[in-house]
Design a protein around this motif. Structure first.
Motif, short mmCIF file in Angstrom:
data_model
loop_
_atom_site.label_atom_id
_atom_site.label_comp_id
_atom_site.label_asym_id
_atom_site.label_seq_id
_atom_site.Cartn_x
_atom_site.Cartn_y
_atom_site.Cartn_z
N LEU A 148 44.95 51.93 56.31
CA LEU A 148 45.11 50.55 56.78
C LEU A 148 43.83 49.75 56.57
O LEU A 148 43.87 48.58 56.13
CB LEU A 148 45.49 50.57 58.27
CG LEU A 148 45.82 49.22 58.90
CD1 LEU A 148 47.03 48.59 58.24
CD2 LEU A 148 46.07 49.39 60.41
N LEU A 151 43.37 48.94 52.80
CA LEU A 151 44.24 47.85 52.36
C LEU A 151 43.72 46.50 52.81
O LEU A 151 43.80 45.51 52.07
CB LEU A 151 45.66 48.08 52.88
CG LEU A 151 46.40 49.29 52.30
CD1 LEU A 151 47.75 49.46 52.98
CD2 LEU A 151 46.59 49.13 50.78
N TYR A 155 42.63 43.56 50.26
CA TYR A 155 43.21 42.21 50.33
C TYR A 155 42.11 41.16 50.48
O TYR A 155 42.18 40.08 49.88
CB TYR A 155 44.18 42.12 51.51
CG TYR A 155 44.85 40.78 51.64
CD1 TYR A 155 45.93 40.44 50.84
CD2 TYR A 155 44.38 39.83 52.57
CE1 TYR A 155 46.54 39.20 50.95
CE2 TYR A 155 44.98 38.60 52.68
CZ TYR A 155 46.06 38.28 51.87
OH TYR A 155 46.65 37.05 51.98
N GLY A 336 50.88 51.61 51.45
CA GLY A 336 50.46 50.90 50.24
C GLY A 336 51.62 50.23 49.55
O GLY A 336 51.48 49.11 49.03
N TYR A 339 52.48 47.13 51.47
CA TYR A 339 51.46 46.11 51.20
C TYR A 339 51.74 45.40 49.87
O TYR A 339 51.76 44.17 49.79
CB TYR A 339 50.09 46.76 51.19
CG TYR A 339 49.01 45.87 50.63
CD1 TYR A 339 48.42 44.87 51.40
CD2 TYR A 339 48.57 46.03 49.30
CE1 TYR A 339 47.43 44.05 50.86
CE2 TYR A 339 47.59 45.22 48.77
CZ TYR A 339 47.02 44.22 49.55
OH TYR A 339 46.05 43.41 49.03
N THR A 342 54.80 43.04 49.85
CA THR A 342 54.80 41.87 50.73
C THR A 342 53.64 40.94 50.39
O THR A 342 53.77 40.06 49.54
CB THR A 342 54.73 42.31 52.20
OG1 THR A 342 53.61 43.20 52.39
CG2 THR A 342 56.01 43.04 52.61
N GLY A 344 50.64 41.81 49.12
CA GLY A 344 49.73 42.25 48.08
C GLY A 344 50.04 41.74 46.69
O GLY A 344 49.17 41.73 45.83
#
Length: 397
Positions: A148, A151, A155, A336, A339, A342, A344
């Motif tokens: 988490l 990521l 981002y 992942g 992510y 959505t 990412g």
């Protein structure tokens, strides 16, 4: 004789009351006891009273202590069932009214004691408990937290990927209605299992202190039942997912190019790929299919839903460890995937929501797949709202 017996009883009662009231041993001694020490001696040599607070012989005062049977021990040490529990710890099988064909270990209260090399543990159940509490839970929780955090950092550094090509307004179908239905059914079941599993495994650390033991008990009880009932739904939807998408997740030469260049994630442009790139194919095999099969198989075994199986304690413990390890691997990798699907990657969520993507999105993220559609190698439905202009096809040589 009556006087001696009364004195012995007073001695036992006085000692019991002294211990129950938190008094010292010296305060429990009375004057009559001090005046007649010889009167208490026969009581020690004979049968003890039922008072469990009386001091009884042990290995230092009774040379026959080690050889006494459980029946003999009850005479000199009422309430001491150590020999019985030693037998239980050795795996001695007792009587059980349950049929051995359904419960082969019903006559064994606990697993036999076995000394593990280099370990202080002497019981398989205790060893399983330590592996769970000292390894799987802390390291598994750390894995999810690290993923988490990674990521979030990615981002922050890169932001949403894509969007370098301007939308054309012409859309092509990426996922059929059946594929999207299978995906969302499997995704919903997975989220329910993941959330309930996380609460049951880690909830005592971050939920229990907030809501208290009563509410936490009801919450975990409800989630445990949800977990058990949603499991078979996940199993069926996983099978459908594997059968539906396996043909597009076979490795090819373009995948090795994608891996060598890390998909272009460190640059400005993505490496051309077919319908799914090497990263998505890796997720399909190592994040969904392989660990999913283990999770489903071990889960059905833990729920005792597999016919013809003997559900022994040791096998259940191994199944539990496989279940939690593979579930943690799935959660880490699918985090992942969620992510990228959505926030990412621009347009990725819309592809699974509506089934359609813009030509520009297809060309930017899956150029080889887009080229095959233009060449007519892959049939693809057209959006009902797209302009009348046809897809561009390459000129024939």
């Amino acid at each position: 004789m009556t006087s001696n017996t009364s004195i012995a009883r007073l001695r036992g009662w006085g000692l019991a009351l002294a211990l129950a009231g938190g008094l010292g041993l010296g305060q429990a001694q009375t004057a009559p006891e001090a005046a007649a020490p010889a009167a208490a001696a026969p009581a020690v040599a004979g049968v003890k009273s039922a008072n469990i607070f009386e001091i009884a012989p042990d290995a230092s005062t009774d040379p026959n202590y080690a050889s006494q049977s459980n029946a003999e021990r009850k005479q000199v040490q009422p309430g001491n069932n150590a020999p019985m529990w030693r037998d239980v710890g050795k795996g001695v099988t007792g009587y059980s009214s349950l049929p051995l064909s359904q419960a082969p270990e019903a006559g064994n209260l606990i697993q036999p004691f076995v000394q593990y090399p280099g370990s202080r543990l002497t019981n398989a159940g205790e060893a399983w408990r330590e592996v769970r509490n000292q390894w799987l839970i802390p390291y598994g929780g750390s894995l999810l937290f690290v993923v988490l955090l990674a990521l979030a950092i990615f981002y922050k550094a890169k932001g949403p990927l894509g969007g370098h090509l301007k939308d054309t307004g012409r859309q092509i179908e990426r996922f059929t209605p059946f594929e999207r239905a299978a995906h969302w059914a499997n995704a919903g079941a997975f989220v329910a299992l993941a959330v309930s599993g996380i609460v049951m495994a880690f909830g005592k650390f971050f939920i229990l202190p907030v809501i208290g033991s009563t509410l936490f008990g009801w919450l975990t009880f409800a989630l445990k039942n949800l977990h058990n009932f949603v499991g078979p739904l996940f199993a069926v939807s996983l099978l459908i997912i594997v059968v539906t998408f396996i043909k597009d997740n076979i490795a090819n030469a373009a995948d090795f190019v994608w891996l060598r260049k890390l998909g272009g994630m460190l640059g400005e442009h993505e490496v051309p790929s077919h319908r799914f790139n090497a990263g998505e194919k890796g997720l399909f095999w190592w994040g969904i299919t392989i660990p999913g099969i283990v999770v489903v198989g071990s889960g059905l075994f833990l729920d005792k839903l597999l016919p013809g199986m003997l559900y022994l304690r040791g096998d259940m413990q191994i199944a539990h460890m496989l279940h939690i390890v593979c579930a943690l691997v799935m959660m880490a990798l699918i985090m992942g995937h969620i992510y990228m699907g959505t926030v990412g990657m621009k347009g990725a969520y819309s592809a699974m929501k509506t089934g359609y993507v813009d030509e520009a999105w297809a060309q930017e993220h899956h150029e080889l797949w887009y080229d095959d559609i233009k060449a007519g190698k892959i049939p693809a439905q057209r959006s009902k709202t797209e302009p009348a202009a046809p897809l561009q096809t390459p000129a024939k040589a």
